[in-house]
Design a protein around this motif. Structure first.
Motif, PDB file in Angstrom:
ATOM      1  N   PRO A 147      -5.026  -5.819   8.661  1.00  0.00           N
ATOM      2  CA  PRO A 147      -5.975  -5.282   7.684  1.00  0.00           C
ATOM      3  C   PRO A 147      -5.337  -4.295   6.728  1.00  0.00           C
ATOM      4  O   PRO A 147      -5.860  -4.053   5.637  1.00  0.00           O
ATOM      5  N   GLY A 148      -4.193  -3.732   7.096  1.00  0.00           N
ATOM      6  CA  GLY A 148      -3.515  -2.803   6.212  1.00  0.00           C
ATOM      7  C   GLY A 148      -2.900  -3.450   4.993  1.00  0.00           C
ATOM      8  O   GLY A 148      -2.482  -2.751   4.062  1.00  0.00           O
ATOM      9  N   ASN A 149      -2.847  -4.776   4.976  1.00  0.00           N
ATOM     10  CA  ASN A 149      -2.329  -5.488   3.812  1.00  0.00           C
ATOM     11  C   ASN A 149      -3.410  -5.806   2.785  1.00  0.00           C
ATOM     12  O   ASN A 149      -3.119  -6.436   1.760  1.00  0.00           O
ATOM     13  N   PHE A 150      -4.635  -5.398   3.074  1.00  0.00           N
ATOM     14  CA  PHE A 150      -5.772  -5.649   2.186  1.00  0.00           C
ATOM     15  C   PHE A 150      -6.454  -4.319   1.879  1.00  0.00           C
ATOM     16  O   PHE A 150      -6.660  -3.500   2.774  1.00  0.00           O
ATOM     17  N   ASP A 189       1.084   5.392   1.578  1.00  0.00           N
ATOM     18  CA  ASP A 189       1.085   5.492   3.041  1.00  0.00           C
ATOM     19  C   ASP A 189       1.673   4.233   3.670  1.00  0.00           C
ATOM     20  O   ASP A 189       2.461   4.317   4.622  1.00  0.00           O
ATOM     21  N   ARG A 190       1.308   3.064   3.142  1.00  0.00           N
ATOM     22  CA  ARG A 190       1.863   1.813   3.665  1.00  0.00           C
ATOM     23  C   ARG A 190       3.372   1.747   3.422  1.00  0.00           C
ATOM     24  O   ARG A 190       4.131   1.318   4.298  1.00  0.00           O
ATOM     25  N   LEU A 191       3.818   2.192   2.258  1.00  0.00           N
ATOM     26  CA  LEU A 191       5.250   2.180   1.970  1.00  0.00           C
ATOM     27  C   LEU A 191       6.018   3.112   2.907  1.00  0.00           C
ATOM     28  O   LEU A 191       7.158   2.812   3.294  1.00  0.00           O
ATOM     29  N   SER A 192       5.394   4.225   3.276  1.00  0.00           N
ATOM     30  CA  SER A 192       6.061   5.153   4.190  1.00  0.00           C
ATOM     31  C   SER A 192       6.283   4.531   5.564  1.00  0.00           C
ATOM     32  O   SER A 192       7.124   5.002   6.341  1.00  0.00           O
ATOM     33  N   LYS A 193       5.539   3.469   5.867  1.00  0.00           N
ATOM     34  CA  LYS A 193       5.678   2.743   7.132  1.00  0.00           C
ATOM     35  C   LYS A 193       6.468   1.452   6.947  1.00  0.00           C
ATOM     36  O   LYS A 193       6.448   0.570   7.810  1.00  0.00           O
ATOM     37  N   ASN A 194       7.138   1.339   5.786  1.00  0.00           N
ATOM     38  CA  ASN A 194       7.928   0.144   5.445  1.00  0.00           C
ATOM     39  C   ASN A 194       7.082  -1.118   5.368  1.00  0.00           C
ATOM     40  O   ASN A 194       7.573  -2.224   5.611  1.00  0.00           O
ATOM     41  N   THR A 196       5.220  -3.338   2.715  1.00  0.00           N
ATOM     42  CA  THR A 196       5.332  -3.447   1.254  1.00  0.00           C
ATOM     43  C   THR A 196       4.343  -4.409   0.614  1.00  0.00           C
ATOM     44  O   THR A 196       4.252  -4.461  -0.615  1.00  0.00           O
ATOM     45  N   ILE A 197       3.595  -5.181   1.390  1.00  0.00           N
ATOM     46  CA  ILE A 197       2.778  -6.242   0.802  1.00  0.00           C
ATOM     47  C   ILE A 197       1.698  -5.679  -0.124  1.00  0.00           C
ATOM     48  O   ILE A 197       1.494  -6.180  -1.239  1.00  0.00           O
ATOM     49  N   ASP A 247       6.410   6.541 -11.594  1.00  0.00           N
ATOM     50  CA  ASP A 247       7.573   7.119 -10.929  1.00  0.00           C
ATOM     51  C   ASP A 247       8.642   6.052 -10.723  1.00  0.00           C
ATOM     52  O   ASP A 247       8.510   4.919 -11.202  1.00  0.00           O
ATOM     53  N   ALA A 248       9.690   6.390 -10.005  1.00  0.00           N
ATOM     54  CA  ALA A 248      10.812   5.469  -9.821  1.00  0.00           C
ATOM     55  C   ALA A 248      10.400   4.207  -9.070  1.00  0.00           C
ATOM     56  O   ALA A 248      11.007   3.141  -9.252  1.00  0.00           O
ATOM     57  N   GLN A 249       9.365   4.305  -8.230  1.00  0.00           N
ATOM     58  CA  GLN A 249       8.879   3.127  -7.502  1.00  0.00           C
ATOM     59  C   GLN A 249       7.992   2.237  -8.368  1.00  0.00           C
ATOM     60  O   GLN A 249       7.737   1.090  -8.014  1.00  0.00           O
TER      61      GLN A 249
END
Length: 262
Positions: A147-150, A189-194, A196-197, A247-249
């Motif tokens: 569910p974190g990808n949605f 927050d998702r990116l901090s957990k690697n 990326t979707i 930003d850079a991301q």
């Protein structure tokens, strides 16, 4: 004027050339102006037309959108109540059903979310390039059951976004136009957990929204319902928009209170 945070309303400029542009006075549009200014036909096949609050809210929504997205919509129809849906979209047409009204502040919040959701469907049908459509489809399938990808499960606790790639994008677009900062925080927050979707999905939304016109900048939104915003003192949906650097991301740099266009 008291502001009830909820959904978007904006009085945005058609040009995206300036960052931190001076605020304009809040405008109140009608359904006739939507047709005159944006070329969108408003029809009712129900027992009631859109009322003045709904027309003003629709006007604000369309005014907030980049020209290439709002011009993808050519017709909005009000139809009798459908027990299975509040709105639908096909081709360049949006259908909104009785029961989806701006008769109370909470209902007006829902009205705005649904309209942005249906506009997102039209953008998916008519604005996406074949490459963007294929890329988003692949991201949807890669999302699996997490569910974190949605954005839907994260933002509203509902899993409608998992239905298919179209509902996935529409839920993301509706959430982003409701409160861009909240969506960006979820993505960070998702990116901090690697993970990326969700970030990759948001990047496609940025590409569709900006149409590569300003790759170093992106529009951010916040939708609200303002009490006393109508000439008669009634509430209405207001969309706030700002054009901010990335930003850079590639994510927008959102200050505590951007220089909004209302």
């Amino acid at each position: 004027m008291r502001r009830y945070f909820a959904l978007l309303v904006l009085i945005a400029l058609g040009s995206l050339t300036l960052l931190g542009s001076a605020q304009e006075p809040l405008q109140t549009g009608t359904c006739e102006q939507i047709h005159t200014d944006f070329g969108v036909v408003i029809l009712s096949e129900s027992t009631r037309d859109f009322d003045s609050v709904e027309c003003a809210t629709l006007y604000a929504i369309f005014k907030s959108l980049p020209v290439h997205i709002r011009s993808a919509v050519t017709l909005i129809k009000r139809l009798p109540r459908d027990p299975e849906a509040a709105g639908r979209a096909y081709g360049s047409t949006i259908e909104l059903y009785d029961g989806l009204n701006c008769d109370t502040i909470p209902n007006c919040r829902d009205f705005m979310v649904v309209v942005f959701h249906e506009i997102a469907h039209v953008a998916h049908f008519r604005v996406f390039t074949p490459q963007q459509a294929q890329a988003y489809r692949q991201l949807y399938w890669r999302s699996g059951s997490d569910p974190g990808n949605f954005i839907g499960p994260l933002y509203r606790g509902r899993r409608y976004a998992t239905t298919n790639e179209y509902e996935d994008f529409a839920e993301l677009f509706a959430a982003y136009t409701e409160d861009s900062n909240r969506v960006v925080n979820f993505v960070r927050d998702r990116l901090s957990k690697n993970e990326t979707i969700l970030f990759e999905k948001l990047k496609i939304l940025f590409d569709v929204l900006m149409e590569q016109s300003q790759p170093q900048s992106v529009l951010v939104y916040r939708s609200e319902v303002w009490d006393g915003a109508m000439p008669d003192g009634n509430f209405r949906g207001v969309v706030r928009r700002a054009l901010l650097p990335r930003d850079a991301q590639g994510l927008p740099i959102i200050p505590g209170e951007p220089d909004w266009e209302d």
